[in-house]
Enzyme design. Structure first.
Site, PDB file in Angstrom:
ATOM      1  CB  SER A   1      88.635  27.445   8.307  1.00 46.76           C
ATOM      2  OG  SER A   1      90.040  27.298   8.243  1.00 46.76           O
ATOM      3  CE  LYS A   2      92.237  22.457   3.779  1.00 52.03           C
ATOM      4  NZ  LYS A   2      92.097  21.688   2.556  1.00 52.03           N
ATOM      5  NE  ARG A   3      94.309  27.468   5.802  1.00 55.67           N
ATOM      6  CZ  ARG A   3      94.758  26.622   4.880  1.00 55.67           C
ATOM      7  NH1 ARG A   3      95.586  25.673   5.215  1.00 55.67           N
ATOM      8  NH2 ARG A   3      94.367  26.720   3.632  1.00 55.67           N
ATOM      9  CE  LYS A   4      88.456  30.120  12.787  1.00 55.25           C
ATOM     10  NZ  LYS A   4      87.460  31.045  12.209  1.00 55.25           N
TER      11      LYS A   4
ATOM     12  CB  VAL B   1      86.852  20.155   9.139  1.00 54.86           C
ATOM     13  CG1 VAL B   1      86.112  20.750  10.310  1.00 54.86           C
ATOM     14  CG2 VAL B   1      88.353  20.268   9.342  1.00 54.86           C
TER      15      VAL B   1
END
Length: 474
Positions: free
Chosen positions: A208-211, A247
RNA sequence: GGCCCCGUCGUCUAGAGGCCUAGGACACGGGCCUUUCAAGCCUGCGACACGGGUUCGAAUCCCGUCGGGGUCACCA
């Protein structure tokens, strides 16, 4: 068409374009099934909803979110799976009118079967079975008349003559409702293939690009991120960690990875050709690829392996092809005239040749050629301390300069011979001279081969730098 | 929690009953080469989640257990 490409879509399309992943028809290309944006096909979606309503595969529903919540909680309390009671369903106009009169607004829901099962033959997973009674009566059209993705997607796929729906595993559980829509509309089901997810480094959780912050704790990932950031900063990108990281496709483009290296690596995540072959040209891959050889378990993203694949392709790239890839980095770092002079281009070309395999990505040119393009190299403090500020180094530099003054031709082989002579005459080891001279002329301890470096620099600049370094030497 | 998917070296994988004392690649360790750093070469370490079956024989088939993941919106 262009004005329909919103801000979120543009980066995706340009990312695909950079990767060389193109399409026969669709946005930007056009084709017989245009238009290609969901927002432009709403008439067809609404017509499909009407058909589902007419055939009894869908119904108007007037439940409020609170009504649904209530039922959901009750089911939970009873320890039973939630299934909407259809209490506010209107199967005829009279009922609908009554709900409307009561001030309720309606949506359209799928009337899912409550017995039997759907069996699909997934090209990757094989036979997968879903009990219909586990499927919710999903909303397919809002009160304002707009349709939801699953409905639109199925209708569009059909209208586009899509034969294969190939997507990530996270969509597997969406398949029953989509299949229900398709079947209810009388469509032939497409072939489904659910691909394994790309997982986090060293894990099986979906990437996930949020992590990013969490991934940065992974050493390999961190290394790749920092290397990229260093390059980005030098070309004035001022990257922010949450938008510039490994990512995001754009990270690789900005840093100078080869798009095909990314494609080839990604292909290997969840697919294999046989027990040993890993590298494919685009044409070879197109010919070799089959759904049958796709794996069904998640594959974790390994930055080190990507790096190795990138290394492989960069290694194989002829200098003539590296040059246009690398020149822009030097330009953006302000190391070249605009446009670069022929002489500068020639120097860069030689530097690329001399640096050889050390250049892993195009942006690496900054670390291996910048000192050729400045008047005075930046002297690295640690390098000076380690190689120059030692007793006797000054004499070595003087002797080396003396020898280089008359070396002819001023080319690698002759330079090597000249410096080796200094080594012998003084009873030193090759490294003693090489290390000192390298730091003196480049300011750094690492770089291309020293003899090549001096040759590219030329006699005058080499001697000038040697001279300037003398005060720093012990 | 329900449903669904998955489970071979640290990682990506080969393996579709005997070819497996489990092969390859990346990473890692050691060595060679060497002017640094790379590259290259040699070499080593290292896995069939567990338990039952079926079979002359199982990483491969069946069952169970455990573990991991995905998904459960009037988002796409």
């Amino acid at each position: 068409m262009a004005r329909n490409v919103d801000e979120a879509l543009a980066p995706i399309l340009s990312g695909l374009e950079w990767l060389g992943i193109d399409w026969d028809e669709g946005p930007g290309v056009g084709g017989p099934h245009a238009p290609y944006f969901q927002s432009q096909r709403s008439a067809g979606h609404k017509a499909a909803v009407e058909r589902l309503l007419a055939s009894g595969h869908a119904y108007r529903d007037f439940a409020t979110p609170d009504d649904l919540d209530e039922e959901r909680k009750a089911a939970q309390a009873a320890g039973k799976p939630f299934l909407y009671s259809r209490r506010f369903a209107a199967f005829d106009d009279a009922t609908a009118a009554r709900f409307v009169a009561a001030g309720r607004s309606g949506v359209v829901r799928l009337k899912m079967p409550r017995e039997g099962a759907l069996v699909i033959d997934d090209a990757v997973r094989g036979r997968v079975e879903f009990a219909w009674e586990r499927e919710q009566d999903h909303v397919i059209q809002r009160a304002d008349g707009s349709c939801l993705y699953h409905l639109a997607s199925v209708v569009d796929d059909h209208d586009f003559d899509i034969t294969h729906v190939i997507r990530a595993e996270e969509h597997l559980s969406n398949t029953p409702r989509q299949a229900f829509i398709a079947l209810s509309l009388g469509y032939t089901l497409p072939a489904y293939a659910h691909l394994p997810l790309v997982a986090e480094p060293g894990s099986r959780t979906k990437l996930s690009k949020r992590k990013l912050a969490q991934y940065l704790k992974n050493q390999d990932f961190k290394q790749v991120a920092e290397h990229g950031t260093r390059i980005a900063e030098r070309i004035g990108l001022a990257p922010e960690a949450d938008t510039f990281n490994p990512v995001i496709v754009d990270f690789y483009r900005a840093v100078g990875y080869l798009p095909w290296a990314i494609d080839n690596y990604l292909t290997l995540l969840g697919w294999s050709y046989d027990d040993s072959r890993e590298f494919f040209s685009r044409e070879e891959l197109v010919a070799a690829f089959t759904l049958e050889r796709i794996n069904s378990s998640p594959a974790s993203f390994d930055p080190k392996k990507l790096w190795a694949v990138q290394d492989h392709y960069m290694h194989a790239l002829p200098v003539d092809e590296k040059l246009p890839l690398m020149l822009p980095y030097l330009e953006r770092a302000g190391l070249l005239a605009d446009p670069p002079t022929a002489e500068q281009v020639a120097i860069v070309r030689q530097a690329i040749e001399a640096a050889g395999d050390r250049l892993k990505v195009a942006g690496d040119i900054l670390a291996y050629a910048d000192f050729f393009l400045v008047d005075e190299p930046v002297m690295d403090e640690a390098a000076v301390k380690q190689r120059l500020a030692k007793p006797g180094v000054r004499d070595v530099l003087v002797a080396a300069a003396e020898s280089l003054r008359t070396t002819a031709p001023f080319a690698p082989a002759a330079i090597e011979a000249a410096l080796k002579q200094v080594v012998e005459a003084r009873g030193l080891k090759t490294g003693d001279v090489v290390h000192a001279v390298r730091v003196a002329v480049t300011g750094r301890t690492v770089g291309p081969g020293l003899y090549e470096t001096l040759a590219i620099l030329g006699r005058d600049r080499s001697l000038a730098r040697l001279d300037r370094a003398l005060p720093l030497a012990g």
